[in-house]
Design a protein around this motif. Sequence first.
Motif, mmCIF file in Angstrom:
data_model
loop_
_atom_site.group_PDB
_atom_site.id
_atom_site.type_symbol
_atom_site.label_atom_id
_atom_site.label_comp_id
_atom_site.label_asym_id
_atom_site.label_seq_id
_atom_site.Cartn_x
_atom_site.Cartn_y
_atom_site.Cartn_z
ATOM 1 N N LEU A 184 37.516 -7.392 52.074
ATOM 2 C CA LEU A 184 38.336 -8.328 51.327
ATOM 3 C C LEU A 184 39.074 -9.234 52.291
ATOM 4 C CD1 LEU A 184 40.083 -7.511 48.120
ATOM 5 C CD2 LEU A 184 41.300 -8.850 49.803
ATOM 6 N N ILE A 242 42.143 -12.031 52.944
ATOM 7 C CA ILE A 242 43.405 -12.594 52.461
ATOM 8 C C ILE A 242 43.775 -13.763 53.369
ATOM 9 C CG2 ILE A 242 45.835 -12.203 51.930
ATOM 10 C CD1 ILE A 242 45.223 -9.193 51.890
ATOM 11 N N ALA A 281 50.171 -11.234 47.364
ATOM 12 C CA ALA A 281 48.716 -11.044 47.325
ATOM 13 C C ALA A 281 48.314 -9.875 48.219
ATOM 14 C CB ALA A 281 47.996 -12.320 47.758
ATOM 15 N N TYR A 305 49.232 -6.662 46.516
ATOM 16 C CA TYR A 305 48.291 -6.440 45.413
ATOM 17 C C TYR A 305 46.981 -5.847 45.936
ATOM 18 C CZ TYR A 305 44.670 -7.463 42.014
ATOM 19 O OH TYR A 305 43.591 -7.363 41.183
ATOM 20 N N VAL A 306 46.518 -6.380 47.058
ATOM 21 C CA VAL A 306 45.250 -5.918 47.638
ATOM 22 C C VAL A 306 45.307 -4.434 47.980
ATOM 23 C CG1 VAL A 306 43.829 -6.109 49.725
ATOM 24 C CG2 VAL A 306 44.419 -8.140 48.428
ATOM 25 N N LEU A 332 44.647 -2.633 44.900
ATOM 26 C CA LEU A 332 43.251 -2.843 44.558
ATOM 27 C C LEU A 332 42.330 -1.998 45.447
ATOM 28 C CD1 LEU A 332 41.297 -4.542 42.805
ATOM 29 C CD2 LEU A 332 41.347 -6.255 44.640
ATOM 30 N N ALA A 333 42.706 -1.822 46.695
ATOM 31 C CA ALA A 333 41.898 -1.038 47.639
ATOM 32 C C ALA A 333 41.667 0.378 47.131
ATOM 33 C CB ALA A 333 42.582 -1.000 49.006
ATOM 34 N N ILE A 372 40.223 -4.910 55.205
ATOM 35 C CA ILE A 372 40.980 -6.080 54.787
ATOM 36 C C ILE A 372 41.062 -7.006 55.990
ATOM 37 C CG2 ILE A 372 43.231 -6.966 54.052
ATOM 38 C CD1 ILE A 372 43.710 -4.239 52.678
ATOM 39 N N VAL A 400 41.303 -12.853 48.129
ATOM 40 C CA VAL A 400 42.516 -12.786 47.322
ATOM 41 C C VAL A 400 43.599 -13.564 48.041
ATOM 42 C CG1 VAL A 400 44.305 -11.292 46.368
ATOM 43 C CG2 VAL A 400 41.933 -10.526 46.364
#
Length: 140
Positions: free
Chosen positions: A4, A6, A17, A20-21, A24-25, A33, A113
């Motif tokens: 992901l 950012i 954000a 949030y990640v 989500l992880a 990330i 994201v």
Amino acid sequence: MKTLLIPTDFSPAAENAGLYVLSLARQISMDKILLYDATVRERTNVIFVTDVLDPIIETQDLTSGQGRRLEDFRDLLGRKNDTGVEITCLSDDRALEVVLPELVEGRRVDMVVCGINAFGDGADQSIGKEVIKIAIKQKL
């Protein structure tokens, strides 16, 4: 592997954000990330080594204030990271429009994201809105 990205401009929206990640992880079994410093830099009329070599560098090679800000952001997320997901910092001095497609393809990014300022100062220039414009234009 799930990766992901950012892109950050170090705004409160970008920090949200990042947080949030992390949640989500846990849900999607993320492996990595990538934090990318997407702030605009002034360029001079000098040819940089990055103009002829791979310009994406890991922040352990950075000593500037910008590199420090990115590492601070990584450290903030690291303190809240209970998932074990790897967090890597990246920086580049080229325009986001050029770098974003390279990152998505070259680093095999599964999801991007970013934070968006809904209104108020800087809403039109938020990094999130810029990323959306680039993604639509480049068909990412």
